[in-house]
Design a protein around this motif. Structure first.
Motif, PDB file in Angstrom:
ATOM      1  N   THR A  74       0.832  -1.213   0.000  1.00  0.00           N
ATOM      2  CA  THR A  74       0.000   0.000   0.000  1.00  0.00           C
ATOM      3  C   THR A  74       0.860   1.253   0.000  1.00  0.00           C
ATOM      4  OG1 THR A  74      -1.775  -1.137   1.190  1.00  0.00           O
ATOM      5  CG2 THR A  74      -1.786   1.273   1.253  1.00  0.00           C
ATOM      6  N   PHE A  75       1.912   1.254   0.797  1.00  0.00           N
ATOM      7  CA  PHE A  75       2.806   2.416   0.867  1.00  0.00           C
ATOM      8  C   PHE A  75       3.523   2.625  -0.470  1.00  0.00           C
ATOM      9  CE2 PHE A  75       6.706   4.673   1.705  1.00  0.00           C
ATOM     10  CZ  PHE A  75       6.307   5.680   2.590  1.00  0.00           C
ATOM     11  N   VAL A  76       4.029   1.526  -1.054  1.00  0.00           N
ATOM     12  CA  VAL A  76       4.741   1.618  -2.337  1.00  0.00           C
ATOM     13  C   VAL A  76       3.810   2.130  -3.432  1.00  0.00           C
ATOM     14  CG1 VAL A  76       5.850   0.264  -4.159  1.00  0.00           C
ATOM     15  CG2 VAL A  76       6.455  -0.131  -1.766  1.00  0.00           C
ATOM     16  N   ASN A  77       2.569   1.617  -3.452  1.00  0.00           N
ATOM     17  CA  ASN A  77       1.597   2.065  -4.457  1.00  0.00           C
ATOM     18  C   ASN A  77       1.249   3.535  -4.277  1.00  0.00           C
ATOM     19  OD1 ASN A  77       1.488  -0.452  -5.641  1.00  0.00           O
ATOM     20  ND2 ASN A  77      -0.293  -1.129  -4.459  1.00  0.00           N
ATOM     21  N   ALA A  78       1.091   3.960  -3.023  1.00  0.00           N
ATOM     22  CA  ALA A  78       0.778   5.358  -2.747  1.00  0.00           C
ATOM     23  C   ALA A  78       1.916   6.266  -3.212  1.00  0.00           C
ATOM     24  CB  ALA A  78       0.526   5.547  -1.250  1.00  0.00           C
ATOM     25  N   LYS A  79       3.143   5.839  -2.936  1.00  0.00           N
ATOM     26  CA  LYS A  79       4.312   6.618  -3.359  1.00  0.00           C
ATOM     27  C   LYS A  79       4.379   6.711  -4.883  1.00  0.00           C
ATOM     28  CE  LYS A  79       9.331   6.873  -2.724  1.00  0.00           C
ATOM     29  NZ  LYS A  79      10.532   6.202  -2.172  1.00  0.00           N
ATOM     30  N   GLU A  80       4.068   5.610  -5.572  1.00  0.00           N
ATOM     31  CA  GLU A  80       4.085   5.587  -7.040  1.00  0.00           C
ATOM     32  C   GLU A  80       3.011   6.516  -7.604  1.00  0.00           C
ATOM     33  OE1 GLU A  80       5.121   4.594 -10.949  1.00  0.00           O
ATOM     34  OE2 GLU A  80       6.191   4.249  -9.058  1.00  0.00           O
ATOM     35  N   HIS A  81       1.840   6.532  -6.997  1.00  0.00           N
ATOM     36  CA  HIS A  81       0.763   7.394  -7.475  1.00  0.00           C
ATOM     37  C   HIS A  81       1.104   8.865  -7.276  1.00  0.00           C
ATOM     38  CE1 HIS A  81      -2.366   3.922  -7.111  1.00  0.00           C
ATOM     39  NE2 HIS A  81      -1.737   3.919  -8.261  1.00  0.00           N
ATOM     40  N   LEU A  82       1.739   9.189  -6.150  1.00  0.00           N
ATOM     41  CA  LEU A  82       2.161  10.565  -5.902  1.00  0.00           C
ATOM     42  C   LEU A  82       3.222  10.989  -6.915  1.00  0.00           C
ATOM     43  CD1 LEU A  82       2.361  10.537  -2.003  1.00  0.00           C
ATOM     44  CD2 LEU A  82       0.746  11.831  -3.393  1.00  0.00           C
ATOM     45  N   LEU A  83       4.146  10.058  -7.214  1.00  0.00           N
ATOM     46  CA  LEU A  83       5.185  10.345  -8.205  1.00  0.00           C
ATOM     47  C   LEU A  83       4.570  10.585  -9.575  1.00  0.00           C
ATOM     48  CD1 LEU A  83       8.170  10.469  -9.076  1.00  0.00           C
ATOM     49  CD2 LEU A  83       8.099   7.982  -9.365  1.00  0.00           C
ATOM     50  N   GLN A  84       3.594   9.753  -9.941  1.00  0.00           N
ATOM     51  CA  GLN A  84       2.930   9.914 -11.238  1.00  0.00           C
ATOM     52  C   GLN A  84       2.227  11.265 -11.342  1.00  0.00           C
ATOM     53  OE1 GLN A  84       0.355   6.590 -12.001  1.00  0.00           O
ATOM     54  NE2 GLN A  84       1.990   5.082 -11.854  1.00  0.00           N
ATOM     55  N   LYS A  86       3.114  14.038  -9.903  1.00  0.00           N
ATOM     56  CA  LYS A  86       4.136  15.063 -10.126  1.00  0.00           C
ATOM     57  C   LYS A  86       4.662  15.008 -11.558  1.00  0.00           C
ATOM     58  CE  LYS A  86       5.922  15.306  -5.380  1.00  0.00           C
ATOM     59  NZ  LYS A  86       7.117  15.083  -4.528  1.00  0.00           N
ATOM     60  N   LEU A  87       4.868  13.785 -12.042  1.00  0.00           N
ATOM     61  CA  LEU A  87       5.454  13.622 -13.371  1.00  0.00           C
ATOM     62  C   LEU A  87       4.515  14.093 -14.478  1.00  0.00           C
ATOM     63  CD1 LEU A  87       7.142  10.127 -12.965  1.00  0.00           C
ATOM     64  CD2 LEU A  87       8.278  12.331 -13.121  1.00  0.00           C
ATOM     65  N   MET A  88       3.221  13.974 -14.253  1.00  0.00           N
ATOM     66  CA  MET A  88       2.274  14.386 -15.280  1.00  0.00           C
ATOM     67  C   MET A  88       2.299  15.896 -15.507  1.00  0.00           C
ATOM     68  SD  MET A  88      -0.982  11.846 -14.760  1.00  0.00           S
ATOM     69  CE  MET A  88      -1.791  12.393 -16.256  1.00  0.00           C
ATOM     70  N   GLU A  89       2.889  16.625 -14.540  1.00  0.00           N
ATOM     71  CA  GLU A  89       3.069  18.065 -14.718  1.00  0.00           C
ATOM     72  C   GLU A  89       4.246  18.359 -15.648  1.00  0.00           C
ATOM     73  OE1 GLU A  89       3.541  19.621 -10.832  1.00  0.00           O
ATOM     74  OE2 GLU A  89       1.616  18.895 -10.099  1.00  0.00           O
ATOM     75  N   GLN A  90       5.107  17.365 -15.869  1.00  0.00           N
ATOM     76  CA  GLN A  90       6.290  17.524 -16.725  1.00  0.00           C
ATOM     77  C   GLN A  90       6.260  16.386 -17.740  1.00  0.00           C
ATOM     78  OE1 GLN A  90       8.807  16.813 -13.464  1.00  0.00           O
ATOM     79  NE2 GLN A  90       8.812  18.904 -12.723  1.00  0.00           N
ATOM     80  N   SER A  91       5.333  16.466 -18.695  1.00  0.00           N
ATOM     81  CA  SER A  91       5.029  15.316 -19.539  1.00  0.00           C
ATOM     82  C   SER A  91       5.942  15.165 -20.756  1.00  0.00           C
ATOM     83  CB  SER A  91       3.571  15.372 -20.000  1.00  0.00           C
ATOM     84  OG  SER A  91       3.348  16.569 -20.733  1.00  0.00           O
ATOM     85  N   GLU A  92       6.827  16.137 -21.028  1.00  0.00           N
ATOM     86  CA  GLU A  92       7.723  16.013 -22.172  1.00  0.00           C
ATOM     87  C   GLU A  92       9.151  16.370 -21.786  1.00  0.00           C
ATOM     88  OE1 GLU A  92       6.464  17.046 -26.230  1.00  0.00           O
ATOM     89  OE2 GLU A  92       8.220  18.369 -26.297  1.00  0.00           O
ATOM     90  N   ILE A  93      10.089  15.521 -22.194  1.00  0.00           N
ATOM     91  CA  ILE A  93      11.510  15.743 -21.948  1.00  0.00           C
ATOM     92  C   ILE A  93      12.200  15.834 -23.300  1.00  0.00           C
ATOM     93  CG2 ILE A  93      13.599  14.860 -20.828  1.00  0.00           C
ATOM     94  CD1 ILE A  93      11.733  12.952 -19.243  1.00  0.00           C
ATOM     95  N   SER A  94      13.016  16.846 -23.467  1.00  0.00           N
ATOM     96  CA  SER A  94      13.799  16.969 -24.699  1.00  0.00           C
ATOM     97  C   SER A  94      15.273  16.808 -24.351  1.00  0.00           C
ATOM     98  CB  SER A  94      13.557  18.338 -25.344  1.00  0.00           C
ATOM     99  OG  SER A  94      14.241  18.431 -26.572  1.00  0.00           O
ATOM    100  N   ILE A  95      15.916  15.766 -24.896  1.00  0.00           N
ATOM    101  CA  ILE A  95      17.329  15.515 -24.621  1.00  0.00           C
ATOM    102  C   ILE A  95      18.103  15.531 -25.938  1.00  0.00           C
ATOM    103  CG2 ILE A  95      16.742  14.084 -22.629  1.00  0.00           C
ATOM    104  CD1 ILE A  95      17.601  11.644 -24.323  1.00  0.00           C
ATOM    105  N   ALA A  96      19.416  15.599 -25.821  1.00  0.00           N
ATOM    106  CA  ALA A  96      20.276  15.537 -27.005  1.00  0.00           C
ATOM    107  C   ALA A  96      21.229  14.360 -26.854  1.00  0.00           C
ATOM    108  CB  ALA A  96      21.060  16.835 -27.165  1.00  0.00           C
ATOM    109  N   SER A  97      21.569  13.739 -27.968  1.00  0.00           N
ATOM    110  CA  SER A  97      22.493  12.601 -27.926  1.00  0.00           C
ATOM    111  C   SER A  97      23.349  12.594 -29.180  1.00  0.00           C
ATOM    112  CB  SER A  97      21.733  11.280 -27.806  1.00  0.00           C
ATOM    113  OG  SER A  97      20.886  11.093 -28.918  1.00  0.00           O
TER     114      SER A  97
END
Length: 304
Positions: A74-84, A86-97
């Motif tokens: 339950t704790f791990v799932n809650a932490k994952e949902h909270l992370l998701q 936050k991440l949905m606020e930053q939905s695109e990453i542009s990197i160079a390689s």
């Protein structure tokens, strides 16, 4: 009672050992024992039998086990949902390689990352190494993933190796070297040597490790690794290429790999770079961690 204590209990029940659990959790056996005593005091019962060398669950321990697992999950799932969230606020990453990691390593990583985090899009901009470095320095891109770098600005940029990149000498199947299979590294300078761009660090690297100088007229710029492979296939010259870039051609017998007689291992590194003064967005940190772990695990598999 805290999550670390619960996870210690769960790991001991799996390992049947306090010693093994302390090794897995990178702490002392005394710390593991203290956590379990604290938990037993809280629950007012013994969870493990102390009669044998193995840490075996008591009747109370068996009763508590599924509840401990449920609380941990339950704790791990809650932490994952909270992370998701936050991440949905930053939905695109542009990197160079640079070409090698960008073309032959990152696509697989991007696919697996998208499967795990479908709400994050990673845009991979494949460029020459020099342009990737400049893009990170001027903060056009938060991170870059490159082959062997050639820059001196270590004051403003963080550079960390994440994977070894073995190099191989590759020739056409009808080239005379295919008959002997092995050459001295200095023999490279007498051949038409194909390179992707005039600023590649490959030439200086080979000259340094091989203690020789290429004949400038023998260096032929063809534009990309794919162009190099096609040129070798057409028997227009030879080259030294990242093994990851030519793996399929070698496997299918389309091109030939030549070994070096000298006691030299041709190898560069794959690096990630970022500005030293920048804090990366959470989604970018997550992708970087994922990419580093993937490349490190891949490197270990290839060593085996």
């Amino acid at each position: 009672m805290d999550l670390e204590t619960l996870q210690t209990f769960l790991l001991i029940s799996k390992n049947n050992s306090f010693t093994k659990t302390s090794e897995d959790m990178f702490c002392t056996q005394a710390a593991v024992s203290m956590r379990i005593k604290r938990l037993e005091k809280y629950l007012d019962c013994n969870l493990f039998s102390r009669k044998s060398k193995k840490a075996e669950l008591t009747k109370a321990g068996h009763l508590f086990l599924p509840y401990a697992q449920q609380i941990s999950n339950t704790f791990v799932n809650a932490k994952e949902h909270l992370l998701q969230a936050k991440l949905m606020e930053q939905s695109e990453i542009s990197i160079a390689s640079s070409n090698t990691p960008g073309t032959y390593m990152l696509p697989n990583i991007l696919f697996l990352f998208r499967q795990k985090y479908p709400y994050i899009t990673v845009v991979n901009n494949v460029q020459y190494t020099k342009n990737v470095i400049n893009g990170v320095l001027n903060k056009t891109y938060p991170i870059g993933i490159i082959s062997q770098p050639y820059f001196s600005d270590t004051e403003h940029i963080l550079c960390e190796p994440i994977l070894e990149d073995p190099l191989v000498v590759v020739v056409n199947n009808n080239h005379p070297w295919t008959n002997k299979k092995r050459i001295f590294i200095r023999e490279l300078k007498d051949e038409v040597f194909l390179i992707s761009n005039p600023n590649t660090s490959l030439v200086s690297y080979l000259e340094k490790v091989g203690d020789f100088k290429f004949v400038s007229n023998n260096l032929c710029v063809v534009g990309s690794i794919e162009a190099i492979k096609q040129s070798i296939y057409d028997n227009l010259g030879i080259s030294v290429i990242s093994e990851s870039a030519v793996k399929q051609e070698l496997k299918l017998g389309l091109l030939s790999k030549i070994h070096i007689i000298d006691d030299i291992r041709l190898m560069r590194h794959i690096y990630y770079i970022k500005p030293k003064d920048e804090t990366l967005p959470l989604s970018t940190e997550l992708f970087l961690k994922f990419a580093k772990e993937f490349m490190i695990s891949k490197g270990k598999e290839e060593v085996r």
